[in-house]
Design an enzyme around this catalytic site. Sequence first.
Site, PDB file in Angstrom:
ATOM      1  N   GLU A 297       9.824  -3.068  -4.248  1.00 17.17           N
ATOM      2  CA  GLU A 297       8.682  -2.706  -5.070  1.00 17.17           C
ATOM      3  C   GLU A 297       7.597  -2.094  -4.185  1.00 17.17           C
ATOM      4  OE1 GLU A 297       8.422  -5.476  -8.944  1.00 17.17           O
ATOM      5  OE2 GLU A 297       7.754  -6.494  -7.111  1.00 17.17           O
TER       6      GLU A 297
ATOM      7  N   TYR B   2       0.865  -1.186   0.000  1.00 18.08           N
ATOM      8  CA  TYR B   2       0.000   0.000   0.000  1.00 18.08           C
ATOM      9  C   TYR B   2       0.903   1.237   0.000  1.00 18.08           C
ATOM     10  CZ  TYR B   2      -3.928  -3.043   1.271  1.00 18.08           C
ATOM     11  OH  TYR B   2      -4.884  -4.028   1.284  1.00 18.08           O
TER      12      TYR B   2
ATOM     13  N   SER C 179       6.321   4.810   3.627  1.00 20.12           N
ATOM     14  CA  SER C 179       6.985   3.506   3.682  1.00 20.12           C
ATOM     15  C   SER C 179       7.784   3.145   2.429  1.00 20.12           C
ATOM     16  CB  SER C 179       5.956   2.407   3.961  1.00 20.12           C
ATOM     17  OG  SER C 179       5.227   2.703   5.123  1.00 20.12           O
TER      18      SER C 179
ATOM     19  N   GLU D 215       0.294   0.570  -5.509  1.00 14.18           N
ATOM     20  CA  GLU D 215      -0.721   1.545  -5.123  1.00 14.18           C
ATOM     21  C   GLU D 215      -1.889   1.399  -6.073  1.00 14.18           C
ATOM     22  OE1 GLU D 215      -3.240   3.887  -3.615  1.00 14.18           O
ATOM     23  OE2 GLU D 215      -1.376   3.477  -2.527  1.00 14.18           O
TER      24      GLU D 215
ATOM     25  N   ASP E 160       0.192  -1.725   4.830  1.00 16.79           N
ATOM     26  CA  ASP E 160      -0.225  -0.552   5.594  1.00 16.79           C
ATOM     27  C   ASP E 160      -1.541  -0.037   5.005  1.00 16.79           C
ATOM     28  OD1 ASP E 160      -0.443   1.789   6.985  1.00 16.79           O
ATOM     29  OD2 ASP E 160       1.170   2.821   5.932  1.00 16.79           O
TER      30      ASP E 160
END
Length: 294
Positions: free
Chosen positions: A123, A41, A104, A126, A171
Amino acid sequence: MNYKHAYHAGNFADVVKHILLVQLLNQLSQKNKPFYALDAYGGRGLYSLSSEEARKTGEAEGGIKALLKLDDTKMAQAPAAVKDYLAGIKQAKATYDNKVYPGSPWWIAHHIEKNPDTGVRGEAFEAKASEYDALNYQLYKLPIGIHHRDAFEGVTAVIPPAERRGLIFLDPPYEQEHKDFTRLINLLVAAYNKWPQGTYALWFPIKNIEAVELFYKKLKRTEMRRQLVCELNIYPNDVAVGLNGTGLLVINPPWQFDSHAREILRFLQPALKVADAPELTPDSATNVRWLVGE
């Protein structure tokens, strides 16, 4: 709920989450063997603490800004991961601007830049188009692959990685807490069944203790082994606020990560405590325990 992390960037949960991420990456690199690191995420990658969203909530005041106020005497006693994290914050500010807060994916890319000889491959996924565009634009020069991809489809598609070792960091926004906890457990079980040797780290909010306890009960019923929970509360669970605490579930943590996490949380707790909150001792505010052992 339309969650937007820009409102919460740099808050106490981000600080805890990212320092524990730094600790995980550091320990995985100790073997000096290649590994894979995925942020499932990714968000925007970089956030401005001077944005309208960040100024509206002011949450960074009790997070990164509070940590940066620690004096040299206290910082001398900080665990190594805290010092590494603050060195990363300093580099990000010097590279971009003084109001930036890195997310992150940046921390994964930063770790790769610092350790170019360990063969770490990073990697980030999103799913939301506008956030992906921002992530791709802001981090395109950094050593991390950016993909417009949904975690629930993408995680199981990329594992096991060619490196055979690695970290899957999750996350999620938790727009529907009870539903999301169940979906995430299903994702973890599917990923674990496909790659039981992997390390999985799932961030979660502590704001509805009944939902968190049910989450733990469901996790215990799975066949996943070595489940470690790390918690830090800034408000007691019986106080009605937007976010009482922050948690990280780590499946297959590196050896002695639990001891390092306990030290990190106990150091952070007094630095991140809230003035209007009831007094919490380190013992009552922090908790690192095994949900499921070997």
